[in-house]
Design a protein around this motif. Structure first.
Motif, PDB file in Angstrom:
ATOM      1  N   THR A 188      43.690   1.587  99.909  1.00  0.00           N
ATOM      2  CA  THR A 188      44.425   2.773  99.477  1.00  0.00           C
ATOM      3  C   THR A 188      45.807   2.335  99.024  1.00  0.00           C
ATOM      4  N   VAL A 189      46.194   2.737  97.824  1.00  0.00           N
ATOM      5  CA  VAL A 189      47.478   2.338  97.252  1.00  0.00           C
ATOM      6  C   VAL A 189      48.322   3.594  97.038  1.00  0.00           C
ATOM      7  N   PHE A 190      49.446   3.673  97.734  1.00  0.00           N
ATOM      8  CA  PHE A 190      50.362   4.808  97.664  1.00  0.00           C
ATOM      9  C   PHE A 190      51.589   4.350  96.887  1.00  0.00           C
ATOM     10  N   VAL A 191      51.790   4.914  95.693  1.00  0.00           N
ATOM     11  CA  VAL A 191      52.812   4.421  94.771  1.00  0.00           C
ATOM     12  C   VAL A 191      53.837   5.510  94.481  1.00  0.00           C
ATOM     13  N   SER A 192      55.080   5.235  94.788  1.00  0.00           N
ATOM     14  CA  SER A 192      56.186   6.088  94.369  1.00  0.00           C
ATOM     15  C   SER A 192      56.764   5.515  93.088  1.00  0.00           C
ATOM     16  N   SER A 193      56.883   6.348  92.056  1.00  0.00           N
ATOM     17  CA  SER A 193      57.346   5.836  90.769  1.00  0.00           C
ATOM     18  C   SER A 193      57.973   6.942  89.942  1.00  0.00           C
ATOM     19  N   HIS A 194      58.886   6.533  89.040  1.00  0.00           N
ATOM     20  CA  HIS A 194      59.445   7.474  88.069  1.00  0.00           C
ATOM     21  C   HIS A 194      58.845   7.256  86.685  1.00  0.00           C
ATOM     22  N   LEU A 195      57.949   6.266  86.562  1.00  0.00           N
ATOM     23  CA  LEU A 195      57.297   5.988  85.280  1.00  0.00           C
ATOM     24  C   LEU A 195      56.044   6.859  85.175  1.00  0.00           C
ATOM     25  N   LEU A 196      56.219   8.075  84.657  1.00  0.00           N
ATOM     26  CA  LEU A 196      55.143   9.050  84.678  1.00  0.00           C
ATOM     27  C   LEU A 196      53.932   8.599  83.872  1.00  0.00           C
ATOM     28  N   ALA A 197      54.164   7.973  82.720  1.00  0.00           N
ATOM     29  CA  ALA A 197      53.044   7.524  81.902  1.00  0.00           C
ATOM     30  C   ALA A 197      52.215   6.488  82.643  1.00  0.00           C
ATOM     31  N   GLU A 198      52.870   5.602  83.404  1.00  0.00           N
ATOM     32  CA  GLU A 198      52.136   4.596  84.162  1.00  0.00           C
ATOM     33  C   GLU A 198      51.348   5.228  85.297  1.00  0.00           C
ATOM     34  N   VAL A 199      51.958   6.206  85.971  1.00  0.00           N
ATOM     35  CA  VAL A 199      51.237   6.899  87.041  1.00  0.00           C
ATOM     36  C   VAL A 199      50.011   7.604  86.463  1.00  0.00           C
ATOM     37  N   GLN A 200      50.179   8.238  85.310  1.00  0.00           N
ATOM     38  CA  GLN A 200      49.051   8.926  84.690  1.00  0.00           C
ATOM     39  C   GLN A 200      47.934   7.943  84.345  1.00  0.00           C
ATOM     40  N   ALA A 201      48.309   6.708  83.990  1.00  0.00           N
ATOM     41  CA  ALA A 201      47.314   5.710  83.602  1.00  0.00           C
ATOM     42  C   ALA A 201      46.568   5.124  84.790  1.00  0.00           C
ATOM     43  N   VAL A 202      47.162   5.181  85.991  1.00  0.00           N
ATOM     44  CA  VAL A 202      46.583   4.448  87.113  1.00  0.00           C
ATOM     45  C   VAL A 202      46.164   5.326  88.286  1.00  0.00           C
ATOM     46  N   ALA A 203      46.752   6.517  88.457  1.00  0.00           N
ATOM     47  CA  ALA A 203      46.558   7.299  89.677  1.00  0.00           C
ATOM     48  C   ALA A 203      45.275   8.121  89.639  1.00  0.00           C
ATOM     49  N   ASP A 204      44.619   8.206  90.788  1.00  0.00           N
ATOM     50  CA  ASP A 204      43.477   9.107  90.963  1.00  0.00           C
ATOM     51  C   ASP A 204      43.945  10.474  91.459  1.00  0.00           C
ATOM     52  N   VAL A 205      44.897  10.446  92.382  1.00  0.00           N
ATOM     53  CA  VAL A 205      45.437  11.663  92.999  1.00  0.00           C
ATOM     54  C   VAL A 205      46.951  11.601  92.897  1.00  0.00           C
ATOM     55  N   VAL A 206      47.575  12.760  92.700  1.00  0.00           N
ATOM     56  CA  VAL A 206      49.024  12.823  92.553  1.00  0.00           C
ATOM     57  C   VAL A 206      49.592  13.864  93.511  1.00  0.00           C
ATOM     58  N   GLY A 207      50.731  13.542  94.102  1.00  0.00           N
ATOM     59  CA  GLY A 207      51.505  14.498  94.880  1.00  0.00           C
ATOM     60  C   GLY A 207      52.901  14.592  94.283  1.00  0.00           C
ATOM     61  N   ILE A 208      53.369  15.797  94.028  1.00  0.00           N
ATOM     62  CA  ILE A 208      54.681  16.007  93.421  1.00  0.00           C
ATOM     63  C   ILE A 208      55.546  16.775  94.403  1.00  0.00           C
ATOM     64  N   ILE A 209      56.737  16.240  94.699  1.00  0.00           N
ATOM     65  CA  ILE A 209      57.653  16.925  95.608  1.00  0.00           C
ATOM     66  C   ILE A 209      58.943  17.285  94.878  1.00  0.00           C
ATOM     67  N   ALA A 210      59.563  18.330  95.347  1.00  0.00           N
ATOM     68  CA  ALA A 210      60.864  18.758  94.836  1.00  0.00           C
ATOM     69  C   ALA A 210      61.629  19.334  96.008  1.00  0.00           C
ATOM     70  N   ALA A 211      62.888  18.899  96.177  1.00  0.00           N
ATOM     71  CA  ALA A 211      63.752  19.369  97.262  1.00  0.00           C
ATOM     72  C   ALA A 211      63.074  19.218  98.618  1.00  0.00           C
ATOM     73  N   GLY A 212      62.357  18.100  98.807  1.00  0.00           N
ATOM     74  CA  GLY A 212      61.775  17.796 100.106  1.00  0.00           C
ATOM     75  C   GLY A 212      60.487  18.499 100.431  1.00  0.00           C
ATOM     76  N   ARG A 213      59.942  19.265  99.485  1.00  0.00           N
ATOM     77  CA  ARG A 213      58.708  20.000  99.727  1.00  0.00           C
ATOM     78  C   ARG A 213      57.640  19.618  98.712  1.00  0.00           C
ATOM     79  N   LEU A 214      56.400  19.609  99.148  1.00  0.00           N
ATOM     80  CA  LEU A 214      55.291  19.341  98.253  1.00  0.00           C
ATOM     81  C   LEU A 214      55.037  20.570  97.383  1.00  0.00           C
ATOM     82  N   VAL A 215      55.095  20.387  96.058  1.00  0.00           N
ATOM     83  CA  VAL A 215      54.881  21.513  95.155  1.00  0.00           C
ATOM     84  C   VAL A 215      53.513  21.461  94.479  1.00  0.00           C
TER      85      VAL A 215
END
Length: 334
Positions: A188-215
């Motif tokens: 299992t690979v858990f990746v924090s990144s700001h490179l959205l295009a790379e995350v879109q190319a590699v991620a199976d599942v995505v979690g997006i947080i804003a102000a400390g909460r999962l949105v």
């Protein structure tokens, strides 16, 4: 929601504050095993704070963490042998070679085979520079060496904070291929990144947080299929009028100025209605200079995190926890 034990990584009600500033506010993550999970959020959303909590570098104020199906606490250090981590900027012994650094880090953790260092140096593309001193490495090379360190114990769970930082395009592609290969092996690979295009190319599942909460959290393919938007750019002084006009058709809002510059608004309609959006705006004398129909991860991210103005994680006070580096032995470490 499934029980935390069903996941490779799970948090429930995770909360952390720095003084009066709340970095995490009841964060619930559910990371299935054997996938690449992209962990996204604006600066200050709480990504790095989360990574520190997951590795025991800091303690939560409330909530619980489960790693590989069992509760995890700060004192549970031996559990970390099953977990590889790269958190923030990597630190090495600059006067030692890349190979010697791997040997020192290996001595401080779980036992590894004699050929493990060479195997990892090959994997991250540093075989030809393995005997050069790390102080002569570029930032990208140090980043790749840090990934090798994270993989030393052959972990089942890998936590990577901005693994592509400092890499050139070829290096980014190499890291992407490595992450997919690791997931294909059942890790299992858990990746924090700001490179959205790379995350879109590699991620199976995505979690997006804003102000400390999962949105938003879920399979990336499903997210991008369900969401429909049209993004429009007009003259900045006309954004408010454009939002009002587009809102007669569907919900609309102004987007914060980012790398693309000011003047963007988001209209929540199906992509095939882009022409209708343009026509409504033109009817009010507002003409789009750019119009993007469809949804990609960047558009979804901007929609879900619009309006967050929190400072970067590093500004949440000055609490910094650093993992103690092993003291080198031999190899010119005098």
């Amino acid at each position: 929601m499934s029980e935390p034990a069903d996941y490779a990584l799970a948090t429930r009600g995770l909360t952390k504050s720095y003084g009066s500033r709340r970095a995490l506010d009841g964060l619930d993550l559910s990371v299935p095993p054997g996938i690449v999970y992209g962990f996204l959020g604006p600066n200050g959303a709480g990504k790095t704070t989360t990574m520190r909590l997951l590795t025991g570098l800091i303690r939560p104020d409330a909530g619980r963490i489960e790693l590989l199906g069992r509760p995890f606490g700060r004192g549970d250090r031996r559990r970390l042998f099953d977990i590889g981590a790269l958190i923030e900027a990597p630190s090495f012994y600059p006067y030692l070679s890349g190979r010697a650094n791997l040997r020192e880090f290996a001595a401080a953790g779980a036992p590894v085979g004699a050929g493990r260092s060479d195997e990892l140096l090959e994997l991250v593309g540093l075989r030809d520079r393995a005997d050069d001193r790390v102080q002569d490495y570029s930032l990208g090379m140090k980043q790749r060496l840090a990934i090798a360190v994270a993989l030393l114990s052959d972990p089942r769970l890998l936590l990577l904070d901005e693994p592509a930082n400092g890499l050139d395009p070829a290096g980014i592609v190499a890291v992407r291929d490595t992450l997919r290969e690791l997931a294909a092996q059942g890790r299992t690979v858990f990746v924090s990144s700001h490179l959205l295009a790379e995350v879109q190319a590699v991620a199976d599942v995505v979690g997006i947080i804003a102000a400390g909460r999962l949105v938003r959290e879920g399979p990336l393919r499903e997210m991008l299929t369900v969401e429909g938007t049209v993004r429009v750019r007009v003259r900045p002084e006309l954004v408010s009028s454009a939002v009002a006009a587009a809102s007669t058709l569907a919900p609309a809002e102004a987007l914060p100025s980012g790398d693309d510059g000011p003047g963007w608004l988001l209209v929540h309609v199906e992509p095939h209605r882009a022409e209708e959006v343009s026509r409504v705006l033109a009817g009010q004398g507002i003409y789009a200079s750019e119009l993007e129909a469809g949804t990609d991860l960047e558009m979804l991210f901007l929609e879900l995190t619009a309006g967050q103005t929190a400072a970067e994680d590093g500004a949440f006070g000055r609490q910094r926890a650093a993992a103690a580096a092993p003291r080198p032995r031999g190899d010119g470490a005098r």
